[in-house]
Enzyme design. Sequence first.
Site, PDB file in Angstrom:
ATOM      1  CG  ASP A 264     -10.065  -0.554   4.345  1.00  0.00           C
ATOM      2  OD1 ASP A 264      -9.715  -1.237   3.448  1.00  0.00           O
ATOM      3  OD2 ASP A 264      -9.243  -0.602   5.518  1.00  0.00           O
TER       4      ASP A 264
ATOM      5  CD  GLN B 296      -3.549  -4.555   6.434  1.00  0.00           C
ATOM      6  OE1 GLN B 296      -3.685  -3.483   5.394  1.00  0.00           O
ATOM      7  NE2 GLN B 296      -4.127  -5.879   5.636  1.00  0.00           N
TER       8      GLN B 296
ATOM      9  CE  LYS C 111      -3.995  -2.574   1.840  1.00  0.00           C
ATOM     10  NZ  LYS C 111      -4.418  -3.060   3.024  1.00  0.00           N
TER      11      LYS C 111
HETATM   12  N1  GUN Z   1      -6.929  -7.193   5.899  1.00  0.00           N
HETATM   13  C1  GUN Z   1      -7.164  -7.887   4.626  1.00  0.00           C
HETATM   14  N2  GUN Z   1      -7.924  -7.278   3.616  1.00  0.00           N
HETATM   15  C2  GUN Z   1      -7.670  -6.051   4.013  1.00  0.00           C
HETATM   16  C3  GUN Z   1      -8.331  -4.662   3.669  1.00  0.00           C
HETATM   17  O1  GUN Z   1      -8.855  -4.727   2.425  1.00  0.00           O
HETATM   18  N3  GUN Z   1      -8.297  -3.757   4.401  1.00  0.00           N
HETATM   19  C4  GUN Z   1      -7.651  -3.855   5.707  1.00  0.00           C
HETATM   20  N4  GUN Z   1      -8.066  -2.469   6.387  1.00  0.00           N
HETATM   21  N5  GUN Z   1      -7.449  -4.924   6.175  1.00  0.00           N
HETATM   22  C5  GUN Z   1      -7.370  -5.842   5.259  1.00  0.00           C
END
Ligand code: GUN
Length: 284
Positions: free
Chosen positions: A120, A97, A53
């Site tokens: 998200d 996350q 990211k």
């Molecule tokens: N953990 C696995 N996929 C995701 C996601 O799309 N966003 C976040 N914040 N955590 C994750």
Amino acid sequence: MAKIIDGKAVSAQVKESIAQETAQIKEKYGVTIGLAVVIVGNNPASRIYVNNKKKACEAVGFESFEYALPEETTQEELLTLIDKLNNDDKVNGILVQLPLPKHLDEKIVINNISPDKDVDAFHPVNVGKIMIGDYSFLPCTPAGVMELIASTGTEISGKECVVVGRSNIVGKPMSMLLLHKSGTVTICHSRTKDLAEQCRRADILVAAVGVPNLIKGDMIKEGAVVIDVGMNRLDNGKLCGDVEFETAEKVAGYITPVPGGVGPMTIAMLMKNTLTAAKTKLGI
Ligand code: GUN
């Protein structure tokens, strides 16, 4: 033999267009766009996702602010940080996350992120908006899947769409996006009676259950668009999806590989949501 849907190539196009728009915004408004990424603890998979990211932020010209907190961080400390980020003008998007360490309450944490910065689209306000088709932010993985389906030129309206998996992150919002495009949507899960029969009806099949190689070629309709959201680590260390690629590619019309299919799209859509947050704040 199925055509391979190249998620890396499609995501590169999306990121290129975001980079151009970001540069224009910087020039016209004199502002930078920022994404804050919060990671708690030492989950190795989360570490890889967060690094990817950050790299994507650099590629599109965003500032990224990383907060790597120790495993023993308290709920109160995490909420204090979120409150600070909610009020920070340089932060357009906030991503915490998941999964969080067990002593932290994910629901409470997500509820405390400002819906305007919830890139998200996990906050109940944004989830509710998705339900009624009034999107501020599109949920990243389902939105990425929609782009991949569009890249095949497949019309969704009137098609049989089968989603395998009912998670809050993928299965449920995925079904809504397909429904809003007038697909006839079936959601399958662990209690579904005859999964093979349901899958065989699908013109568009999306697998998001986290069970390695669950969907075999004989469960797929000839010519179907098959999207594999699964990302499973086998005992031998190899990655594989929820679809058994070798048998499925002989039957499907289009298929995504794992890795290199949906994964890169999720991150591209996160960048898109962060850009949307910045544009909304600027009133453009
Ligand atoms: N953990 C696995 N996929 C995701 C996601 O799309 N966003 C976040 N914040 N955590 C994750």
